[in-house]
Motif scaffolding. Structure first.
Motif, PDB file in Angstrom:
ATOM      1  N   LEU A 261      55.323  45.546  25.032  1.00  0.00           N
ATOM      2  CA  LEU A 261      55.286  46.893  25.592  1.00  0.00           C
ATOM      3  C   LEU A 261      55.647  46.817  27.067  1.00  0.00           C
ATOM      4  CD1 LEU A 261      54.732  49.726  24.516  1.00  0.00           C
ATOM      5  CD2 LEU A 261      52.448  49.567  25.489  1.00  0.00           C
ATOM      6  N   VAL A 262      56.932  46.951  27.340  1.00  0.00           N
ATOM      7  CA  VAL A 262      57.435  46.986  28.714  1.00  0.00           C
ATOM      8  C   VAL A 262      57.447  48.462  29.089  1.00  0.00           C
ATOM      9  CG1 VAL A 262      59.274  46.236  30.257  1.00  0.00           C
ATOM     10  CG2 VAL A 262      58.883  45.009  28.112  1.00  0.00           C
ATOM     11  N   TYR A 263      56.317  48.970  29.569  1.00  0.00           N
ATOM     12  CA  TYR A 263      56.133  50.425  29.571  1.00  0.00           C
ATOM     13  C   TYR A 263      55.782  50.990  30.941  1.00  0.00           C
ATOM     14  CZ  TYR A 263      54.645  54.967  27.736  1.00  0.00           C
ATOM     15  OH  TYR A 263      54.508  56.309  27.475  1.00  0.00           O
ATOM     16  N   ASN A 264      54.616  50.603  31.480  1.00  0.00           N
ATOM     17  CA  ASN A 264      54.239  51.232  32.745  1.00  0.00           C
ATOM     18  C   ASN A 264      55.070  50.661  33.901  1.00  0.00           C
ATOM     19  OD1 ASN A 264      53.026  48.828  33.676  1.00  0.00           O
ATOM     20  ND2 ASN A 264      50.995  49.420  32.924  1.00  0.00           N
ATOM     21  N   ASP A 265      54.936  51.245  35.066  1.00  0.00           N
ATOM     22  CA  ASP A 265      55.790  50.855  36.196  1.00  0.00           C
ATOM     23  C   ASP A 265      55.593  49.398  36.587  1.00  0.00           C
ATOM     24  OD1 ASP A 265      57.003  53.329  36.389  1.00  0.00           O
ATOM     25  OD2 ASP A 265      55.594  54.095  37.888  1.00  0.00           O
ATOM     26  N   LYS A 266      54.357  48.920  36.550  1.00  0.00           N
ATOM     27  CA  LYS A 266      54.104  47.521  36.923  1.00  0.00           C
ATOM     28  C   LYS A 266      54.835  46.573  35.976  1.00  0.00           C
ATOM     29  CE  LYS A 266      50.321  44.168  37.313  1.00  0.00           C
ATOM     30  NZ  LYS A 266      48.842  43.977  37.190  1.00  0.00           N
ATOM     31  N   HIS A 267      54.692  46.817  34.676  1.00  0.00           N
ATOM     32  CA  HIS A 267      55.329  45.933  33.700  1.00  0.00           C
ATOM     33  C   HIS A 267      56.852  46.075  33.723  1.00  0.00           C
ATOM     34  CE1 HIS A 267      51.265  46.269  31.435  1.00  0.00           C
ATOM     35  NE2 HIS A 267      51.251  45.262  32.269  1.00  0.00           N
ATOM     36  N   TRP A 268      57.321  47.297  33.857  1.00  0.00           N
ATOM     37  CA  TRP A 268      58.765  47.526  33.893  1.00  0.00           C
ATOM     38  C   TRP A 268      59.408  46.813  35.085  1.00  0.00           C
ATOM     39  CZ3 TRP A 268      62.491  49.275  30.814  1.00  0.00           C
ATOM     40  CH2 TRP A 268      63.734  49.581  31.383  1.00  0.00           C
ATOM     41  N   LEU A 305      66.173  47.584  25.608  1.00  0.00           N
ATOM     42  CA  LEU A 305      65.283  46.434  25.468  1.00  0.00           C
ATOM     43  C   LEU A 305      65.602  45.662  24.189  1.00  0.00           C
ATOM     44  CD1 LEU A 305      61.907  48.038  26.613  1.00  0.00           C
ATOM     45  CD2 LEU A 305      63.111  46.182  27.770  1.00  0.00           C
ATOM     46  N   GLY A 306      65.915  46.392  23.114  1.00  0.00           N
ATOM     47  CA  GLY A 306      66.246  45.741  21.860  1.00  0.00           C
ATOM     48  C   GLY A 306      67.440  44.820  21.992  1.00  0.00           C
ATOM     49  N   GLU A 307      68.461  45.250  22.713  1.00  0.00           N
ATOM     50  CA  GLU A 307      69.632  44.397  22.926  1.00  0.00           C
ATOM     51  C   GLU A 307      69.256  43.152  23.738  1.00  0.00           C
ATOM     52  OE1 GLU A 307      72.468  46.832  24.875  1.00  0.00           O
ATOM     53  OE2 GLU A 307      72.715  48.225  23.176  1.00  0.00           O
ATOM     54  N   LEU A 324      54.694  37.064  32.998  1.00  0.00           N
ATOM     55  CA  LEU A 324      54.794  38.305  33.781  1.00  0.00           C
ATOM     56  C   LEU A 324      53.605  39.234  33.532  1.00  0.00           C
ATOM     57  CD1 LEU A 324      58.577  39.037  33.113  1.00  0.00           C
ATOM     58  CD2 LEU A 324      57.564  38.135  35.234  1.00  0.00           C
ATOM     59  N   HIS A 325      52.658  38.803  32.724  1.00  0.00           N
ATOM     60  CA  HIS A 325      51.471  39.602  32.373  1.00  0.00           C
ATOM     61  C   HIS A 325      51.849  40.915  31.683  1.00  0.00           C
ATOM     62  CE1 HIS A 325      49.115  36.714  34.637  1.00  0.00           C
ATOM     63  NE2 HIS A 325      49.909  36.895  35.679  1.00  0.00           N
ATOM     64  N   ILE A 326      52.880  40.855  30.858  1.00  0.00           N
ATOM     65  CA  ILE A 326      53.314  42.007  30.070  1.00  0.00           C
ATOM     66  C   ILE A 326      52.726  41.878  28.669  1.00  0.00           C
ATOM     67  CG2 ILE A 326      55.320  43.111  29.001  1.00  0.00           C
ATOM     68  CD1 ILE A 326      56.929  42.293  31.486  1.00  0.00           C
ATOM     69  N   PRO A 327      52.096  42.918  28.142  1.00  0.00           N
ATOM     70  CA  PRO A 327      51.484  42.836  26.812  1.00  0.00           C
ATOM     71  C   PRO A 327      52.517  42.440  25.753  1.00  0.00           C
ATOM     72  CG  PRO A 327      50.783  44.837  27.931  1.00  0.00           C
ATOM     73  CD  PRO A 327      51.873  44.245  28.768  1.00  0.00           C
ATOM     74  N   CYS A 328      52.188  41.412  24.987  1.00  0.00           N
ATOM     75  CA  CYS A 328      53.114  40.941  23.962  1.00  0.00           C
ATOM     76  C   CYS A 328      52.335  40.179  22.903  1.00  0.00           C
ATOM     77  CB  CYS A 328      54.204  40.052  24.559  1.00  0.00           C
ATOM     78  SG  CYS A 328      53.561  38.527  25.299  1.00  0.00           S
ATOM     79  N   ALA A 329      52.949  40.023  21.742  1.00  0.00           N
ATOM     80  CA  ALA A 329      52.301  39.288  20.653  1.00  0.00           C
ATOM     81  C   ALA A 329      53.344  38.885  19.632  1.00  0.00           C
ATOM     82  CB  ALA A 329      51.234  40.147  19.979  1.00  0.00           C
ATOM     83  N   PRO A 330      53.119  37.757  18.979  1.00  0.00           N
ATOM     84  CA  PRO A 330      53.976  37.425  17.840  1.00  0.00           C
ATOM     85  C   PRO A 330      53.595  38.281  16.647  1.00  0.00           C
ATOM     86  CG  PRO A 330      52.208  35.831  18.035  1.00  0.00           C
ATOM     87  CD  PRO A 330      52.067  36.760  19.211  1.00  0.00           C
ATOM     88  N   LEU A 331      54.488  38.400  15.686  1.00  0.00           N
ATOM     89  CA  LEU A 331      54.160  39.114  14.455  1.00  0.00           C
ATOM     90  C   LEU A 331      53.401  38.175  13.525  1.00  0.00           C
ATOM     91  CD1 LEU A 331      56.294  41.048  15.616  1.00  0.00           C
ATOM     92  CD2 LEU A 331      57.039  41.464  13.259  1.00  0.00           C
ATOM     93  N   ARG A 332      52.276  38.653  13.005  1.00  0.00           N
ATOM     94  CA  ARG A 332      51.479  37.845  12.100  1.00  0.00           C
ATOM     95  C   ARG A 332      51.386  38.549  10.748  1.00  0.00           C
ATOM     96  NH1 ARG A 332      49.111  34.308  15.683  1.00  0.00           N
ATOM     97  NH2 ARG A 332      48.448  35.151  17.712  1.00  0.00           N
ATOM     98  N   SER A 333      51.233  37.788   9.715  1.00  0.00           N
ATOM     99  CA  SER A 333      50.927  38.351   8.403  1.00  0.00           C
ATOM    100  C   SER A 333      49.420  38.530   8.280  1.00  0.00           C
ATOM    101  CB  SER A 333      51.417  37.421   7.290  1.00  0.00           C
ATOM    102  OG  SER A 333      50.622  36.237   7.266  1.00  0.00           O
TER     103      SER A 333
END
Length: 409
Positions: A261-268, A305-307, A324-333
């Motif tokens: 989620l590259v969303y708020n100004d800090k993360h962007w 972002l997708g590209e 960069l302290h940007i919220p992220c996660a791998p996909l899990r089953s």
């Protein structure tokens, strides 16, 4: 190991609370499962044919399917045929000892059996009586049956899924049942709190509570999807545009996917500076300079972002984004959750020995420093505790149909 009065009540913030549970499937049983985890003695009353969830998913023996075993763990099991007067009398005797009566029958059915609120209150004036319905009795759909799929349809889930995916669809979890179950839990607890404030057990004010799937899910969905439709006149349609944007999905990477989620100004700004500094200049720099501007064209943002995410592997992106302290996660089953390092480190899963072998239960997701919850024991076989419960009620309690043993071969 079998459920017992002792292990059903030991410890937890609800220790000493007795719940008579006439719910079935998931909506009501999920609420009472949490009560049992938190120390309440929950007595699950089933008809001779048993709760349907005994049969709809897999288990090691017939009649003990996974959903049933999970949402009925730690409860005592009482089989009653409420079409028979002698069994209705047993239920009346049980109600006289209870703090909570909770059911998921339609209003007409519970009245016909003689266990509507007025009848139950006559037995136990301070009872908390919780109805788990599909639709409020105050409206024209009040006695209409409801299931998760139909309530998802009624409250707009397939509609907003269609806005995102181009085709209406259900979400791949029984969301309506579980959300309504949480509403039933907190509503019952609030009523119990009121009883405590007005005199406590035996003296406080009991009351009737109604919790409905349609109204609970409408409230749940409109938290964000009401959007500008709340205003007069409406300023937007009733949906949150970021949530239904077709490009809102896990990003494809080289060889996999990543959620970010590259969303708020800090993360962007951190992402742009580190990964795409050219986005800070020219037309893009102006168009994407603030969260407000990006939110108005979120589809374009997601597409760019997708590209970008296609250029690195999943692990490379996780390393970059975490740095960069940007919220992220791998996909899990869902299978992978049973071997999740974080969940295992905190002891989330609780293994319980049962007549069918060891069961690894998803544990209690909340934490209390003084009165922790825990999985109190396995789910009951059909009629498992008939003899014990009847023996506790009174020596002269009428006999009921014998417990049905579940074949473990």
């Amino acid at each position: 190991m079998t459920a017992s009065k002792e292990n059903g009540c030991a410890g937890g913030p609800l220790k000493g609370l007795r719940v008579v549970d006439l719910t079935s499937v998931v909506f009501g049983p999920y609420a009472t499962q949490i009560m049992a985890d938190m120390g309440a003695e929950v007595i699950k009353v089933e008809p001779p044919e048993g709760d349907n969830t005994r049969w709809i998913t897999e288990g090691p023996v017939p009649g003990m399917g996974g959903i049933y075993v999970n949402v009925n763990r730690g409860k005592r099991g009482l089989m009653l045929d409420l079409r028979q007067e002698q069994d209705r009398d047993v239920l009346r005797r049980l109600i006289a000892t209870a703090d909570v009566f909770i059911h998921s029958m339609r209003g007409s059915a519970i009245r016909k059996l003689g266990f509507d609120y007025e009848a139950v209150r006559a037995i136990r004036p301070d009872i908390i009586y919780t109805n788990c319905y599909g639709y409020s009795r105050r409206g024209p759909e009040g006695d209409k049956p409801a299931y998760d799929d139909t309530i998802q349809a009624e409250c707009g889930i397939p509609h907003v899924q269609g806005l995102m995916n181009g085709e209406p669809g259900y979400v791949a979890t029984i969301m309506a049942d579980k959300v309504a179950g949480l509403h039933a839990l907190y509503a019952t607890m609030m009523a119990l709190y009121h009883r405590e404030r007005t005199g406590g057990r035996g003296a406080g004010e009991g009351q009737e509570v109604e919790v409905t799937m349609f109204e609970a899910m409408t409230s749940f969905m409109l938290v964000e999807h009401a959007n500008g439709a709340m205003f007069t006149p409406p300023t937007t349609p009733a949906h949150y545009h970021r949530a239904v944007e077709p490009n809102r999905r896990p990003y494809r990477t080289k060889g996999g996917h990543v959620a970010a989620l590259v969303y708020n100004d800090k993360h962007w700004n951190a992402f742009v500076e580190s990964v795409q500094p050219e986005w800070a200049r020219g037309e893009l720099g102006d168009a994407f300079s603030t969260l407000e501007k990006r939110a108005r064209q979120i589809g374009r943002v997601y597409a760019l972002l997708g590209e970008t995410f296609l250029t690195r592997t999943t692990q490379e992106w996780l390393d970059t984004l975490r740095g960069l302290h940007i919220p992220c996660a791998p996909l899990r089953s869902t299978d992978a959750l049973f071997d999740n390092a974080h969940l295992n480190a905190i002891g989330f899963f609780e293994e319980v020995e049962t007549q069918q072998g060891p069961v690894r239960f998803p544990g209690v997701p909340t934490w209390f420093s003084a009165t922790p919850g825990k999985v109190r024991g396995p789910a009951p076989t059909l009629g498992q505790d008939n003899e014990a419960v009847l023996g506790e009620l009174a020596p002269e309690a009428p006999s009921v149909a014998p417990a049905i043993a579940v074949d473990s071969k």
